[in-house]
Write a protein that holds these residues in place. Structure first.
Motif, PDB file in Angstrom:
ATOM      1  N   MET A 116       1.313  -1.448  -0.458  1.00 22.12           N
ATOM      2  CA  MET A 116      -0.324   0.293   0.292  1.00 22.12           C
ATOM      3  C   MET A 116       1.043   1.052  -0.378  1.00 22.12           C
ATOM      4  SD  MET A 116      -3.357   0.356   2.547  1.00 22.12           S
ATOM      5  CE  MET A 116      -3.490   2.476   2.977  1.00 22.12           C
ATOM      6  N   ALA A 117       1.160   2.149  -0.879  1.00 25.13           N
ATOM      7  CA  ALA A 117       1.246   3.550  -0.750  1.00 25.13           C
ATOM      8  C   ALA A 117       1.011   4.439   0.530  1.00 25.13           C
ATOM      9  CB  ALA A 117       0.896   4.587  -1.823  1.00 25.13           C
ATOM     10  N   GLU A 118       2.369   5.286   0.655  1.00 24.40           N
ATOM     11  CA  GLU A 118       2.060   5.771   1.423  1.00 24.40           C
ATOM     12  C   GLU A 118       1.215   6.757   1.432  1.00 24.40           C
ATOM     13  OE1 GLU A 118       6.287   6.961   5.109  1.00 24.40           O
ATOM     14  OE2 GLU A 118       6.155   6.954   2.757  1.00 24.40           O
ATOM     15  N   ARG A 119       0.985   7.762   2.694  1.00 21.09           N
ATOM     16  CA  ARG A 119       0.686   8.337   3.001  1.00 21.09           C
ATOM     17  C   ARG A 119       0.529  10.102   2.935  1.00 21.09           C
ATOM     18  NH1 ARG A 119      -3.774   9.038   7.013  1.00 21.09           N
ATOM     19  NH2 ARG A 119      -2.166   8.947   8.232  1.00 21.09           N
ATOM     20  N   VAL A 120       0.239  10.846   2.263  1.00 22.45           N
ATOM     21  CA  VAL A 120       1.086  11.981   2.649  1.00 22.45           C
ATOM     22  C   VAL A 120       1.255  12.797   3.421  1.00 22.45           C
ATOM     23  CG1 VAL A 120       1.056  14.503   1.644  1.00 22.45           C
ATOM     24  CG2 VAL A 120       0.588  12.590   0.195  1.00 22.45           C
ATOM     25  N   VAL A 121       0.743  12.645   4.302  1.00 21.09           N
ATOM     26  CA  VAL A 121       0.712  13.404   5.665  1.00 21.09           C
ATOM     27  C   VAL A 121       2.269  12.503   7.207  1.00 21.09           C
ATOM     28  CG1 VAL A 121      -0.754  11.784   6.702  1.00 21.09           C
ATOM     29  CG2 VAL A 121      -0.083  14.030   7.586  1.00 21.09           C
ATOM     30  N   ASP A 122       2.353  10.991   6.402  1.00 22.62           N
ATOM     31  CA  ASP A 122       2.742  10.239   7.052  1.00 22.62           C
ATOM     32  C   ASP A 122       4.541  10.437   6.430  1.00 22.62           C
ATOM     33  OD1 ASP A 122       1.318   8.977   8.494  1.00 22.62           O
ATOM     34  OD2 ASP A 122       0.741   7.169   6.395  1.00 22.62           O
ATOM     35  N   ARG A 123       4.432  10.591   4.547  1.00 18.89           N
ATOM     36  CA  ARG A 123       5.691  11.114   4.202  1.00 18.89           C
ATOM     37  C   ARG A 123       6.257  12.273   5.012  1.00 18.89           C
ATOM     38  NH1 ARG A 123       3.288   8.657  -0.545  1.00 18.89           N
ATOM     39  NH2 ARG A 123       2.962  11.198  -1.304  1.00 18.89           N
ATOM     40  N   VAL A 177       6.826  15.258  -0.978  1.00 20.16           N
ATOM     41  CA  VAL A 177       5.922  14.395  -0.640  1.00 20.16           C
ATOM     42  C   VAL A 177       4.756  14.227  -1.023  1.00 20.16           C
ATOM     43  CG1 VAL A 177       7.192  15.222   1.910  1.00 20.16           C
ATOM     44  CG2 VAL A 177       5.095  15.797   1.283  1.00 20.16           C
ATOM     45  N   THR A 178       4.071  15.341  -1.948  1.00 14.87           N
ATOM     46  CA  THR A 178       2.922  15.488  -2.682  1.00 14.87           C
ATOM     47  C   THR A 178       3.083  14.652  -3.710  1.00 14.87           C
ATOM     48  OG1 THR A 178       3.053  17.547  -3.579  1.00 14.87           O
ATOM     49  CG2 THR A 178       1.944  16.917  -1.377  1.00 14.87           C
ATOM     50  N   ASN A 179       3.829  13.781  -4.068  1.00 14.96           N
ATOM     51  CA  ASN A 179       4.412  13.399  -5.500  1.00 14.96           C
ATOM     52  C   ASN A 179       3.540  14.109  -6.910  1.00 14.96           C
ATOM     53  OD1 ASN A 179       5.455  11.214  -4.858  1.00 14.96           O
ATOM     54  ND2 ASN A 179       2.677  10.223  -4.512  1.00 14.96           N
ATOM     55  N   GLY A 180       4.977  15.120  -6.778  1.00 13.91           N
ATOM     56  CA  GLY A 180       3.956  16.213  -7.844  1.00 13.91           C
ATOM     57  C   GLY A 180       2.847  17.543  -7.837  1.00 13.91           C
ATOM     58  N   LEU A 205      -0.086  17.223  12.169  1.00 10.25           N
ATOM     59  CA  LEU A 205       0.083  17.146  10.605  1.00 10.25           C
ATOM     60  C   LEU A 205      -1.233  16.191   9.833  1.00 10.25           C
ATOM     61  CD1 LEU A 205       1.531  18.821   8.533  1.00 10.25           C
ATOM     62  CD2 LEU A 205       2.683  16.032   8.241  1.00 10.25           C
ATOM     63  N   GLU A 206      -2.057  17.766   9.148  1.00  8.95           N
ATOM     64  CA  GLU A 206      -3.227  17.108   8.135  1.00  8.95           C
ATOM     65  C   GLU A 206      -2.666  17.618   6.968  1.00  8.95           C
ATOM     66  OE1 GLU A 206      -6.826  17.459  10.887  1.00  8.95           O
ATOM     67  OE2 GLU A 206      -6.036  19.436  10.655  1.00  8.95           O
ATOM     68  N   TYR A 207      -2.769  16.627   6.003  1.00 12.57           N
ATOM     69  CA  TYR A 207      -2.804  16.893   4.104  1.00 12.57           C
ATOM     70  C   TYR A 207      -4.610  16.766   3.977  1.00 12.57           C
ATOM     71  CZ  TYR A 207      -1.922  16.539  -0.492  1.00 12.57           C
ATOM     72  OH  TYR A 207      -1.528  17.130  -1.819  1.00 12.57           O
ATOM     73  N   LYS A 208      -5.010  18.415   3.883  1.00  9.36           N
ATOM     74  CA  LYS A 208      -6.154  18.377   3.087  1.00  9.36           C
ATOM     75  C   LYS A 208      -6.860  19.184   2.105  1.00  9.36           C
ATOM     76  CE  LYS A 208      -6.985  21.553   6.800  1.00  9.36           C
ATOM     77  NZ  LYS A 208      -7.214  22.403   8.458  1.00  9.36           N
ATOM     78  N   LYS A 209      -7.688  18.982   1.837  1.00  3.14           N
ATOM     79  CA  LYS A 209      -8.472  19.873   0.908  1.00  3.14           C
ATOM     80  C   LYS A 209      -9.406  20.622   0.898  1.00  3.14           C
ATOM     81  CE  LYS A 209     -10.862  19.363  -4.601  1.00  3.14           C
ATOM     82  NZ  LYS A 209      -9.397  20.495  -4.657  1.00  3.14           N
TER      83      LYS A 209
END
Length: 153
Positions: free
Chosen positions: A1-8, A69-72, A27-31
């Motif tokens: 499973m791919a690592e989540r942005v927030v974990d990276r 960390v967000t893959n571009g 730490l949150e990654y949100k829209k």
């Protein structure tokens, strides 16, 4: 499973924040309406100023860019202080407020109330122990929709 942005991102951010003498709170990654946001919350025993937020933000700009960390994907990076009205989410939040009055909101009435103000005595993954009306009671966490520090005016 791919690592989540927030974990990276946390793997990069946490050690830098702590090396600067601050507490990594969340730490949150949100829209949001304006796009994606990577939102960091920090704290310290002395409190946090705008200069502290700026210092941490500048220290993280290059490491976050270099590690993509967000893959571009484009995002805004925000660093903020703890905040008086922050909902308790982490062990840090609960530990910070042991012995303090808290507002506890429930999904359904608890002993006839949708919200109570009680002193937080202890917590674990399953329950909170609080003092309410000079009585110690335990509340299952799954019954709680939100808990924040009680602010008296």
């Amino acid at each position: 499973m791919a690592e989540r942005v927030v974990d990276r991102a946390e793997k990069i951010i946490r050690p830098i924040v702590e090396s600067l003498g601050y507490v990594f709170v969340d730490l949150e990654y949100k829209k949001e309406f304006s796009g994606y946001v990577l939102a960091l919350t920090i704290d310290s025993p002395q409190g946090i100023t705008i200069n502290d937020c700026e210092k941490v933000s500048h220290a993280l700009d290059v490491p976050l860019d270099e590690n993509d960390v967000t893959n571009g994907a484009s995002y805004n990076f925000n660093v903020s202080s703890y905040g008086l009205d922050r909902a308790f989410k982490t062990d840090y939040d609960f530990n910070k407020h042991i012995g303090s009055k808290c507002d506890i909101k429930f999904y359904a009435p608890f002993n006839g109330n949708k919200i109570i103000t009680a002193t937080l005595l202890a917590f674990d993954k399953e329950k909170l122990t609080v003092e309410l009306d000079q009585q110690t009671i335990e509340i299952e966490r799954k019954l709680i929709s939100n808990i924040t520090a009680h602010i008296e005016f």
